[in-house]
Design a protein around this motif. Sequence first.
Motif, PDB file in Angstrom:
ATOM      1  N   UNK B 184       1.227  -1.261   0.164  1.00 42.11           N
ATOM      2  CA  UNK B 184      -0.279  -0.550   0.044  1.00 42.11           C
ATOM      3  C   UNK B 184       0.774   1.211   0.268  1.00 42.11           C
ATOM      4  N   UNK B 185       1.526   0.931   0.917  1.00 44.97           N
ATOM      5  CA  UNK B 185       2.844   2.240   0.654  1.00 44.97           C
ATOM      6  C   UNK B 185       3.111   2.639  -0.640  1.00 44.97           C
ATOM      7  N   UNK B 186       4.124   1.578  -1.614  1.00 48.91           N
ATOM      8  CA  UNK B 186       4.618   1.352  -2.507  1.00 48.91           C
ATOM      9  C   UNK B 186       3.258   1.976  -3.456  1.00 48.91           C
ATOM     10  N   UNK B 187       2.114   1.407  -3.550  1.00 50.75           N
ATOM     11  CA  UNK B 187       0.699   2.075  -4.750  1.00 50.75           C
ATOM     12  C   UNK B 187       0.756   3.996  -3.851  1.00 50.75           C
ATOM     13  N   UNK B 188       0.908   4.349  -2.983  1.00 50.35           N
ATOM     14  CA  UNK B 188       0.808   5.795  -2.479  1.00 50.35           C
ATOM     15  C   UNK B 188       1.919   6.567  -3.545  1.00 50.35           C
ATOM     16  N   UNK B 190       2.445   5.326  -6.483  1.00 56.98           N
ATOM     17  CA  UNK B 190       1.543   5.510  -8.745  1.00 56.98           C
ATOM     18  C   UNK B 190       0.066   6.352  -7.960  1.00 56.98           C
TER      19      UNK B 190
END
Lengths: 203, 203
Positions: B184-188, B190
């Motif tokens: 989810x942190x990585x998704x932030x 994107x």
Amino acid sequence: MARWEPGARERLVVAAVDLFTEQGYDATTVAQIAERAGVTRSTFFRHFADKREVLVAGQETLSTLLAEGITESSADASPLDAVAAGLERASSAMGPVNRELGPRIRAAVAASAELQERDALKSVGLAAAMTAALVARGVPDPVAQLASELGVLAFKRGYAQWSEGEGDGADGLAHYALAALADLHSAASLLGPRPAGSIDEGR
Amino acid sequence: MARWEPGARERLVVAAVDLFTEQGYDATTVAQIAERAGVTRSTFFRHFADKREVLVAGQETLSTLLAEGITESSADASPLDAVAAGLERASSAMGPVNRELGPRIRAAVAASAELQERDALKSVGLAAAMTAALVARGVPDPVAQLASELGVLAFKRGYAQWSEGEGDGADGLAHYALAALADLHSAASLLGPRPAGSIDEGR
């Protein structure tokens, strides 16, 4: 009075919120709401399944507008741009009555566990509608879910600020919702590095 | 049978989930749950207010553990690190029974609007507990709220993956929850640039 008199739905919402404020949610009956609104009980039930649904009346409409804004945003819009378009679309449906009722609705929800549950489910529904619209645009799942959660938080924060009367009221809800979205996006950069205990993302 | 026999609470949860699965939530009574668990109705009511509370039984404990993990993480831990510590603490309380019940609880919730509401409110409660613990550490409000939402999403996603039996089960819930948090942190990153319609953040 005409049975389908225009505005009956809105009058029912105002009457319900007034009664919830005056005497509490539990003590308020459908008959009282209908009487206050000047309609019959059967008119009430033409608009709402029960007294609780009055306070989440706009959920279907909001979900539709949020999803439409996302779906119709340009093909190269980023996930967050698409969510912003959804917020703008949904905000356009909220007028002075919504602004005026906001603080009283929040007070009624804060005072009733039953309403808190329904309100929480409303947020879940709005997020799900946005996630589905984003996924349909090809946004991968965790990004879509995160963008939707930001959208729901931004809408709620923006609605609270708008309806608490910050500013002079000249700005519409969209102004506040988009500002809240930008704040939350900025906040994402302040979360810190990846947690020390985390593992590879390549699962 | 001893009235305070150890394990009555866990047996009540298992019995309730079994009955909800077999015959549906609406058709299941407290008396049936108590009988299946081999306890009296009054024992049921010593543990739960009603049949619905059985499915969110751990909320208080989870909230406490999430907040404790955040509160006790090192002073220089980032907001996300602190949330990760909360997830690890909460995960440590979830054992084989929780893993086994997970899919059936999700099925029961999916089949009942009443349970969906209670489940949604549970998520709100967990997020609020984490937000309060983060704010107490001096994390500013929007960052605390965002970090908490990521934490709830990560816990739910991790719990689903863990209990759906991905992998060989050798990894505990914490492994999945922390991986979901990292995702989810990585998704932030994107989400895209700040939305075009947004305004200055300096309000």
